[in-house]
Design a protein around this motif. Sequence first.
Motif, PDB file in Angstrom:
ATOM      1  N   UNK A  15      19.553  -4.448  10.929  1.00  0.00           N
ATOM      2  CA  UNK A  15      19.484  -3.863   9.604  1.00  0.00           C
ATOM      3  C   UNK A  15      18.108  -4.180   9.016  1.00  0.00           C
ATOM      4  N   UNK A  16      17.399  -3.160   8.526  1.00  0.00           N
ATOM      5  CA  UNK A  16      16.079  -3.432   7.954  1.00  0.00           C
ATOM      6  C   UNK A  16      16.199  -4.284   6.692  1.00  0.00           C
ATOM      7  N   UNK A  17      15.220  -5.136   6.505  1.00  0.00           N
ATOM      8  CA  UNK A  17      15.197  -5.980   5.327  1.00  0.00           C
ATOM      9  C   UNK A  17      14.769  -5.133   4.138  1.00  0.00           C
ATOM     10  N   UNK A  18      15.646  -4.995   3.151  1.00  0.00           N
ATOM     11  CA  UNK A  18      15.375  -4.129   2.003  1.00  0.00           C
ATOM     12  C   UNK A  18      14.100  -4.546   1.280  1.00  0.00           C
ATOM     13  N   UNK A  19      13.916  -5.833   1.059  1.00  0.00           N
ATOM     14  CA  UNK A  19      12.767  -6.304   0.285  1.00  0.00           C
ATOM     15  C   UNK A  19      11.465  -5.944   0.991  1.00  0.00           C
ATOM     16  N   UNK A  20      11.366  -6.231   2.277  1.00  0.00           N
ATOM     17  CA  UNK A  20      10.147  -5.926   3.016  1.00  0.00           C
ATOM     18  C   UNK A  20       9.898  -4.422   3.082  1.00  0.00           C
ATOM     19  N   UNK A  21      10.957  -3.648   3.256  1.00  0.00           N
ATOM     20  CA  UNK A  21      10.834  -2.194   3.295  1.00  0.00           C
ATOM     21  C   UNK A  21      10.335  -1.669   1.958  1.00  0.00           C
ATOM     22  N   UNK A  22      10.878  -2.186   0.865  1.00  0.00           N
ATOM     23  CA  UNK A  22      10.470  -1.733  -0.471  1.00  0.00           C
ATOM     24  C   UNK A  22       9.021  -2.106  -0.763  1.00  0.00           C
ATOM     25  N   UNK A  23       8.583  -3.282  -0.325  1.00  0.00           N
ATOM     26  CA  UNK A  23       7.185  -3.690  -0.506  1.00  0.00           C
ATOM     27  C   UNK A  23       6.269  -2.680   0.178  1.00  0.00           C
ATOM     28  N   UNK A  24       6.597  -2.286   1.402  1.00  0.00           N
ATOM     29  CA  UNK A  24       5.769  -1.320   2.131  1.00  0.00           C
ATOM     30  C   UNK A  24       5.745   0.029   1.427  1.00  0.00           C
ATOM     31  N   UNK A  25       6.882   0.462   0.879  1.00  0.00           N
ATOM     32  CA  UNK A  25       6.924   1.726   0.143  1.00  0.00           C
ATOM     33  C   UNK A  25       6.030   1.675  -1.092  1.00  0.00           C
ATOM     34  N   UNK A  26       6.063   0.570  -1.815  1.00  0.00           N
ATOM     35  CA  UNK A  26       5.224   0.431  -3.005  1.00  0.00           C
ATOM     36  C   UNK A  26       3.743   0.406  -2.644  1.00  0.00           C
ATOM     37  N   UNK A  27       3.394  -0.223  -1.525  1.00  0.00           N
ATOM     38  CA  UNK A  27       2.003  -0.236  -1.078  1.00  0.00           C
ATOM     39  C   UNK A  27       1.525   1.179  -0.762  1.00  0.00           C
ATOM     40  N   UNK A  28       2.400   2.002  -0.194  1.00  0.00           N
ATOM     41  CA  UNK A  28       2.052   3.393   0.079  1.00  0.00           C
ATOM     42  C   UNK A  28       1.846   4.158  -1.223  1.00  0.00           C
ATOM     43  N   UNK A  29       2.654   3.882  -2.225  1.00  0.00           N
ATOM     44  CA  UNK A  29       2.520   4.541  -3.521  1.00  0.00           C
ATOM     45  C   UNK A  29       1.182   4.223  -4.189  1.00  0.00           C
ATOM     46  N   UNK A  30       0.639   3.047  -3.909  1.00  0.00           N
ATOM     47  CA  UNK A  30      -0.649   2.664  -4.497  1.00  0.00           C
ATOM     48  C   UNK A  30      -1.768   3.599  -4.048  1.00  0.00           C
ATOM     49  N   UNK A  31      -1.655   4.163  -2.841  1.00  0.00           N
ATOM     50  CA  UNK A  31      -2.690   5.044  -2.306  1.00  0.00           C
ATOM     51  C   UNK A  31      -2.632   6.451  -2.884  1.00  0.00           C
TER      52      UNK A  31
END
Length: 70
Positions: A15-31
């Motif tokens: 199961x993917x770790x929700x917190x780590x997955x969400x951090x990566x999504x937010x980093x993508x939003x920064x771009x």
Amino acid sequence: MSTRTSYGRVVMRVRPNYIDTRIEQLKEELDKPNKEYDKIWYHRLIQELQWASDMQKGTMTSTCYMETKA
């Protein structure tokens, strides 16, 4: 977590770790083109989620800025 296939074999799923997955999504939003306020907010959310992830893993290297010392 495991699941049985139609052949009766057991397959382990990670199961993917929700917190780590969400951090990566937010980093993508920064771009993406956003208002400056949104970027500040994303950075703050990333910081808090990273702190929560560190606490969960027991690898905390710094305290959350909101923590007060008694």
